[in-house]
Design a protein around this motif. Structure first.
Motif, mmCIF file in Angstrom:
data_model
loop_
_atom_site.group_PDB
_atom_site.id
_atom_site.type_symbol
_atom_site.label_atom_id
_atom_site.label_comp_id
_atom_site.label_asym_id
_atom_site.label_seq_id
_atom_site.Cartn_x
_atom_site.Cartn_y
_atom_site.Cartn_z
ATOM 1 N N ILE A 129 19.677 -3.223 -22.829
ATOM 2 C CA ILE A 129 19.902 -4.590 -22.935
ATOM 3 C C ILE A 129 21.476 -4.924 -22.419
ATOM 4 O O ILE A 129 21.631 -5.710 -21.665
ATOM 5 C CB ILE A 129 19.374 -5.283 -24.190
ATOM 6 C CG1 ILE A 129 18.070 -5.207 -24.481
ATOM 7 C CG2 ILE A 129 19.901 -6.831 -24.279
ATOM 8 C CD1 ILE A 129 17.480 -5.571 -25.819
ATOM 9 N N ILE A 130 22.074 -4.162 -23.245
ATOM 10 C CA ILE A 130 23.830 -4.614 -22.975
ATOM 11 C C ILE A 130 24.011 -4.243 -21.649
ATOM 12 O O ILE A 130 24.830 -4.946 -20.870
ATOM 13 C CB ILE A 130 24.531 -3.499 -23.747
ATOM 14 C CG1 ILE A 130 24.385 -4.127 -25.181
ATOM 15 C CG2 ILE A 130 25.823 -3.905 -23.514
ATOM 16 C CD1 ILE A 130 24.904 -3.182 -26.605
ATOM 17 N N VAL A 131 23.752 -3.015 -21.008
ATOM 18 C CA VAL A 131 23.964 -2.701 -19.629
ATOM 19 C C VAL A 131 23.318 -3.587 -18.762
ATOM 20 O O VAL A 131 23.946 -4.160 -17.902
ATOM 21 C CB VAL A 131 23.406 -1.141 -19.211
ATOM 22 C CG1 VAL A 131 23.633 -1.032 -17.773
ATOM 23 C CG2 VAL A 131 24.471 -0.255 -19.912
ATOM 24 N N GLY A 132 21.797 -3.900 -18.871
ATOM 25 C CA GLY A 132 21.225 -4.991 -18.098
ATOM 26 C C GLY A 132 21.979 -6.343 -18.001
ATOM 27 O O GLY A 132 21.901 -6.747 -16.849
ATOM 28 N N THR A 133 22.329 -6.649 -19.123
ATOM 29 C CA THR A 133 22.999 -7.843 -19.331
ATOM 30 C C THR A 133 24.049 -7.982 -18.501
ATOM 31 O O THR A 133 24.604 -9.108 -18.024
ATOM 32 C CB THR A 133 23.153 -8.503 -20.806
ATOM 33 O OG1 THR A 133 21.726 -8.506 -21.226
ATOM 34 C CG2 THR A 133 23.708 -9.852 -20.754
ATOM 35 N N SER A 134 24.958 -6.955 -18.712
ATOM 36 C CA SER A 134 26.335 -7.026 -18.299
ATOM 37 C C SER A 134 26.164 -6.919 -16.760
ATOM 38 O O SER A 134 27.059 -7.775 -16.024
ATOM 39 C CB SER A 134 27.009 -5.760 -18.787
ATOM 40 O OG SER A 134 27.189 -5.783 -20.270
ATOM 41 N N VAL A 146 27.684 -9.882 -14.335
ATOM 42 C CA VAL A 146 28.913 -9.690 -13.150
ATOM 43 C C VAL A 146 28.149 -10.061 -11.974
ATOM 44 O O VAL A 146 29.005 -10.643 -10.917
ATOM 45 C CB VAL A 146 29.123 -8.115 -13.235
ATOM 46 C CG1 VAL A 146 30.026 -7.689 -12.030
ATOM 47 C CG2 VAL A 146 30.020 -7.788 -14.592
ATOM 48 N N SER A 147 26.952 -9.751 -11.389
ATOM 49 C CA SER A 147 26.297 -10.140 -10.524
ATOM 50 C C SER A 147 26.568 -11.586 -10.090
ATOM 51 O O SER A 147 26.601 -11.973 -9.007
ATOM 52 C CB SER A 147 24.745 -9.491 -10.466
ATOM 53 O OG SER A 147 24.727 -8.163 -10.426
ATOM 54 N N TYR A 148 26.049 -12.328 -11.189
ATOM 55 C CA TYR A 148 25.797 -13.836 -11.134
ATOM 56 C C TYR A 148 27.362 -14.295 -10.873
ATOM 57 O O TYR A 148 27.417 -15.236 -10.064
ATOM 58 C CB TYR A 148 25.473 -14.172 -12.520
ATOM 59 C CG TYR A 148 25.727 -15.898 -12.583
ATOM 60 C CD1 TYR A 148 24.706 -16.784 -11.825
ATOM 61 C CD2 TYR A 148 26.921 -16.365 -13.625
ATOM 62 C CE1 TYR A 148 25.140 -18.038 -11.828
ATOM 63 C CE2 TYR A 148 27.109 -17.790 -13.398
ATOM 64 C CZ TYR A 148 26.061 -18.518 -12.906
ATOM 65 O OH TYR A 148 26.279 -20.035 -12.902
#
Length: 861
Positions: A180-185, A189-191
């Motif tokens: 979750i942390i990696v996916g959210t990060s 960043v992509s956003y």
């Protein structure tokens, strides 16, 4: 549903402040538990340093913070000053994202070790990351205590302690939390990269898509309009001969291009769209080359162009050749830079046939070109006075001078350029970000250097229409481009200013002369910079006798050799500046006009603007008394009562509608009419703005009627500011307007919308930040290419709020936030007749003042 000003939407900023204050208090008590001076928690940077020191070790904090600063600031500065930094080019292009990644990792590590120091596991870390105020509060105000032995535990001891607690449940929770942390990060960043500083891969994909949709499909042989040929005016023997009358001997055409990339290239690659077209044009034949000076931007998306540098290039046979790089202090917004380029280019690359093109933002005769990277000139325009001096110093003549920029096809710009070129190719209106289309017309020149300039201009105008239709799916009536024969500008200018001067001489004795000028100015077609209007349309709206009007129009048409055909009917090919709606800007423009020796215009405009500025009530009910201190202000008109003024004008009931009770004298002073609506919410009213009204039943009466339909965005009635009404060649009427809103709760914006006369679904054109939606363009030019919403954007409409007595209260958010989403925002006509509202007439008189009628109350059935 609309909310009152103290409703949910308006409370969002208050809630944010409360949460921030709560977090400050929580950190104060957490620092107290850790045995650290609580007041140090108030200082960002120091606060994080102490958490790392008390809960783990200091060096990760210093390294990550240092990397973030380096990636976000130092590397870009050193790159600009030519200091070598051993970082790969691919990484250098994504420094902004790397800086954010470092900050994210720093935050995760800080909260991880803070959680462990207070005896918690990975689950608490998740809480601190995603529900920070809640879990900070639990840490601060519960019985949780700080364990220095856990915080300082390292090596084998830490590993054994972790293994003891590592149950299957904790293992699963750790893996899930890490994902979750990696996916959210990664998503965050992509956003950021997508919305703020898009990486080259995304911009290059968009550029490739734009190229594929137009390349090979634009012929430049579509329909255009030839006003000069339509003109019945006899030849004007006073005009000079063309500088380049005979092109039969021409063997090659050289185009000198002054290309200021600015934010247009840096954020969307707009210049590279046109550079790709130029490469294709030069590849079509061996008789064309472009000599380009390019700079003023952080990034280029054309291979061979240098980031953050001002450099010179040649494009020939479809290839880019670097010629030289200029000193780092070179600003594209300086007169000396343009002058040096013109002298250098003409000396080193002489040609039998020469054209000069400018590319960037434009602001009429206030100037062109906003360098965004050079210190000291960041974002400032190169004035028309500076451009004129640079052209004079270079002592060269050109077949065509072109501006791929907004609002540059004006009589005043023509006045500046007439001594240096035969033709001016430019746009009266703001331009889309795709700009002109270069391949078809220049490709023909590459094959046929003797091509007649009129045919070249016709191909440029036709290509412009064709490319926009391909990119947007339908003809674009709001945009335009034309080519003017500069030889006729002096005679057009003399004729037009002479007419205004004759009116001006009567201002003090015959107030109807001012009314004539004001009425024509009010009704003439306005461009995005409202005080720039179409010259022929102004003459059409004047009260001149038919024969004299035709003579003047034919004189103007004589100067307009060709224009695009998709433009709205009242766009004719040549604009003129006339102060009216925005007297703020005239204070700046006046100085430019004086520098350019437009003394006859300033004499008339000073009187005209002073009459309007001397009135205490204008469109926005502002007090304009301070204009007395402006250089252009004339004291003679302070008691100039050319029209009557009153509020709460009575209404006379007439069947199913009302008639505004005006005397014949008052009717003569009215020059435009709108209808305003306010929607009742609780005990307050949200102002929905106004729209133009044309129906007067043919009896010279102003009728007031409202069918309950109003323009809405995603079903929410919008506070509308009416814009220009556009009529296509087939008679289709398209209304336009703007709506105020906020973007992502933070940025005030102006949304541009259009909708058809038949009430069908309209279109969101895009938006601009509020500070760019202005006529005050002398600093950075008119925005080129209105910004498009992204699916992740959140939009909240704003309204002016009034009490039940009609007193203004505030301007505030008033609607639930709208997520743009996959399908975007929709413009519709919504029926509000099932709501309580009031409506009234809004009339503008010859002094640009607002006269309002009494209101009609509507109660929902």
């Amino acid at each position: 549903m609309l909310f009152c000003p103290l409703g949910l939407v308006e409370l969002i900023p208050v809630l944010i402040v409360i949460i921030l204050l709560f977090r400050i208090v929580c950190r104060w008590f957490i620092f107290k538990k850790m045995g650290t001076r609580p007041w140090l928690s108030l200082f960002p940077g120091i606060r994080e340093f102490l958490i790392f020191k008390k809960c783990w070790k200091v060096w990760p904090f210093l390294v990550l913070l240092g990397l973030s600063v380096v990636f976000g600031l130092i590397v870009q500065v050193t790159a600009y000053f030519d200091v070598y930094v051993p970082i790969p080019h691919l990484i250098r292009q994504n420094l902004f994202a790397l800086s954010i990644i470092c900050l994210i990792v720093l935050t995760i590590l800080m909260y991880k070790h803070l959680s462990f120091a207070f005896g918690h596991d990975i689950g608490y870390l998740m809480g601190l990351l995603f529900l920070n105020p809640v879990f900070l509060g639990m840490m601060a105000f519960s019985k949780n205590t700080y364990h220095e032995d856990l915080a300082k535990m390292t090596g084998k001891e830490a590993k054994e302690y972790t293994e003891k607690r590592r149950t299957l449940r904790n293992r699963i929770l750790s893996v899930a939390s890490a994902l979750i942390i990696v996916g959210t990060s990664v998503g965050y960043v992509s956003y950021i990269m997508y919305t703020e500083q898009q990486p080259p891969i995304l911009i290059n994909k968009r550029l490739a898509d734009t190229y594929d949709r137009t390349a090979g499909y634009v012929s430049g042989r579509g329909k255009v309009v030839y006003p000069a040929i339509e003109s019945t005016a006899v030849s004007d023997h006073s005009v000079r001969d063309h500088y380049f009358p005979d092109k039969s001997h021409v063997k090659e055409t050289t185009v000198y291009m002054y290309l200021v990339g600015s934010d247009l290239e840096d954020t969307t690659g707009s210049a590279s769209v046109n550079l790709a077209q130029i490469k294709d044009a030069t590849a079509a034949g061996s008789n064309l080359k472009f000599i380009i000076e390019a700079g003023g931007t952080g990034r280029w998306f054309t291979k061979g162009f240098l980031n953050r540098k001002t450099a010179r290039y040649m494009i020939k046979d479809g290839e880019v050749t670097w010629l030289e790089t200029l000193p780092r202090e070179t600003s594209m917004s300086d007169e000396s830079t343009l002058k040096d380029f013109l002298i250098w280019a003409n000396n080193n690359y002489p040609s039998d046939r020469k054209m000069l093109f400018f590319w960037d933002h434009g602001g009429g005769f206030s100037g062109f070109g906003a360098d965004i990277v050079t210190p000291g000139r960041n974002g400032r325009l190169l004035s028309m006075d500076a451009i004129t001096k640079a052209l004079r110093a270079s002592n060269q003549k050109y077949d065509v001078i072109g501006f791929d920029a907004c609002l540059m096809q004006t009589m005043e710009v023509g006045h500046c350029l007439e001594p240096f070129a035969d033709y001016l190719l430019a746009s009266e209106e703001s331009e889309p970000d795709s700009g002109l289309y270069y391949t078809a017309a220049f490709g023909r020149l590459a094959q046929e250097p003797t091509l007649d300039t009129l045919k070249f201009g016709a191909m440029m105008c036709s290509s412009f229409d064709q490319s926009l239709e391909l990119l947007n799916g339908s003809p674009q009536v709001a945009y335009t481009v034309s080519m003017v024969d500069l030889r006729y500008i002096p005679s057009v200018q003399k004729m037009f200013v002479g007419y205004l001067d004759r009116l001006d001489r009567k201002f003090r004795t015959d107030k109807s002369s001012f009314a004539q000028m004001s009425t024509a100015r009010s009704k003439a077609y306005e461009f995005q910079m409202e005080d720039q209007i179409d010259l022929i349309d102004f003459i059409e709206m004047s009260e001149l006798p038919a024969a004299q009007k035709d003579k003047m129009i034919n004189r103007v048409k004589k100067s307009i050799t060709v224009r695009s055909s998709a433009s709205a009917n009242h766009i004719n090919g040549l604009a003129v500046y006339m102060p009216y709606d925005d007297l703020y800007s005239y204070s700046n423009v006046y100085g430019d006009m004086v520098k350019l020796n437009l003394t006859n215009e300033t004499k008339v405009y000073n009187d005209f603007a002073s009459i309007i500025g001397s009135q205490k009530i204008t469109k926005d009910d502002w007090d304009f008394g301070y204009y007395e201190d402006e250089d252009w202000y004339v004291d003679d008109f302070e008691d100039y009562n050319a029209s009557l003024f009153r509020q709460d004008i009575p209404l006379l009931e007439n069947g199913d509608h009302y008639v505004i009770d005006l005397s014949e004298k008052e009717k003569e002073s009215i020059i435009s009419y709108e209808q305003g609506v306010r929607l009742k919410i609780g005990k307050r009213y949200a102002d929905l703005g106004s729209y133009y009204v044309f129906d007067d039943d043919g009896d010279d009466d102003y009728d007031l009627r409202f069918d309950g339909k109003w323009v809405a965005i995603n079903g929410a009635p919008a506070a509308l500011h009416p814009g220009t009404i556009m009529e296509a060649e087939d008679g289709t009427i398209i209304y336009s307007g703007t709506v105020d809103a906020t973007l992502n709760f933070m940025v005030p914006i102006t949304i541009f919308i259009e909708w058809p006369e038949d009430g069908g679904e309209g279109t969101i054109i895009g938006y601009l930040p509020k500070d760019q939606d202005s006529d005050d363009i002398d600093e950075s030019g008119m925005p080129r290419g209105i910004k498009k919403f992204k699916g992740s954007n959140i939009v909240t409409l704003t309204y002016d709020w009034y009490d039940e007595e009609g007193n203004y209260l505030s301007t505030a958010l008033g609607h639930l936030p709208m997520n743009v989403g996959v399908y975007g925002l929709k413009v519709t006509q919504e029926d509000i007749s099932n709501r309580n509202y009031e409506y009234y007439g809004v009339l503008y008189d010859v002094l640009n003042r607002v006269l309002k009628t009494e209101v009609v109350k509507h109660e929902a059935q």
